[in-house]
Design a protein around this motif. Structure first.
Motif, short mmCIF file in Angstrom:
data_model
loop_
_atom_site.label_atom_id
_atom_site.label_comp_id
_atom_site.label_asym_id
_atom_site.label_seq_id
_atom_site.Cartn_x
_atom_site.Cartn_y
_atom_site.Cartn_z
N GLU A 129 36.79 36.27 35.74
CA GLU A 129 37.57 35.89 34.55
C GLU A 129 37.60 37.04 33.54
O GLU A 129 37.31 36.85 32.35
CB GLU A 129 36.99 34.61 33.93
N GLU A 130 37.93 38.22 34.04
CA GLU A 130 38.08 39.44 33.24
C GLU A 130 36.77 39.98 32.67
O GLU A 130 36.77 40.95 31.91
CB GLU A 130 39.08 39.21 32.07
N GLU A 131 35.65 39.40 33.04
CA GLU A 131 34.35 39.86 32.56
C GLU A 131 33.63 40.62 33.68
O GLU A 131 33.48 40.11 34.79
CB GLU A 131 33.48 38.67 32.12
N PRO A 132 33.20 41.88 33.43
CA PRO A 132 32.49 42.62 34.47
C PRO A 132 31.12 42.00 34.74
O PRO A 132 30.32 41.82 33.81
CB PRO A 132 32.35 44.03 33.89
N VAL A 133 30.86 41.66 36.01
CA VAL A 133 29.62 40.94 36.34
C VAL A 133 28.71 41.74 37.28
O VAL A 133 27.53 41.40 37.42
CB VAL A 133 29.93 39.57 36.97
N ALA A 134 29.25 42.80 37.90
CA ALA A 134 28.42 43.58 38.82
C ALA A 134 28.98 44.99 38.98
O ALA A 134 30.20 45.19 38.99
CB ALA A 134 28.32 42.90 40.18
#
Length: 232
Positions: A129-134
């Protein structure tokens, strides 16, 4: 339909172990005794014992016979998918760079190569959802004449990246999982401002001869990943 004799042998011995009639370290009847008890061939008995051995119930000692194995309570099986876990799925991947590098001493040791052996380094960011997670880094052994096509690796899993180098059926994998405080560069890539620990997964790929052909390191934000394992 009546079950084959070897299935009855498996069920009987398994039930005796589960009920405590046979305990860890106890020896099983000899193959000859089992042949007489079940009125069957040695080949049938060996098939049943082999399956029990593969399932972890018994083990063999050459010249002495079969014994009940102590259960391994510390062994767990879990599924690891870098693109999806219990609380999060990656819906977008950004390819940051593809470079050919010379490995440092640590990387060369992991891949069991010399320092002058070229390595392909692939860097990516995973988003939800447009959020960098890794933040994901893959190292592949460089092979002259085997092109790295960027649009093919951007959304590929690690095994898919090396599918043109070895059969996926011959592939062996090893995982190392640990927590790490993020470095400043990684914090900027993942938009980390608070004290959020990283969940780091190192994945090493081996060919059929158990020679390393790739190393992947994925730095997950600790609030975006959760793994689940079960004992076997």
């Amino acid at each position: 339909m009546k079950n084959p004799i070897y299935v009855k042998i498996i069920d009987d011995i398994r039930n005796k172990i589960s009920s405590g009639e046979l305990r860890p370290g106890d020896d099983l009847p000899s193959e000859t005794s089992l042949c007489d008890e079940y009125d069957t061939s040695r080949m049938t008995v060996r098939k049943g014992l082999s399956i029990l051995s593969n399932e972890g119930y018994i083990y063999s000692v050459p010249g002495k016979g079969y014994f009940v194995k102590k259960p391994d309570y510390n062994k767990y099986v879990f599924n690891y998918d870098e693109m999806s876990n219990l609380i999060n799925s990656v819906d977008k991947i950004e390819l940051l760079s593809v470079d050919i590098i010379l490995p440092d001493e640590k990387l060369a040791g992991n891949l069991q190569i010399s320092n002058n052996k070229k390595v392909v380094m692939i860097r990516r960011l995973f988003y939800t959802e447009e959020e960098p997670v890794a933040y994901d880094i893959k190292y592949l052994l460089y092979q002259k004449g085997v092109p790295i096509v960027e649009n093919e690796i951007e959304n590929a899993t690690f095994p898919e990246m090396i599918s043109n180098r070895t059969s996926l059926y011959d592939l062996n994998k090893e995982l190392v999982i640990y927590a790490e405080v993020p470095k400043e560069k990684t914090k900027k890539l993942l938009n980390i401002h608070d004290a959020v620990a990283l969940f780091v997964v190192e994945e090493k790929l081996y060919d059929i001869d158990h020679k390393p052909i790739g190393l992947g390191i994925t730095y997950f934000r600790g609030d975006y990943i959760k793994l689940h394992g079960v004992s076997k």
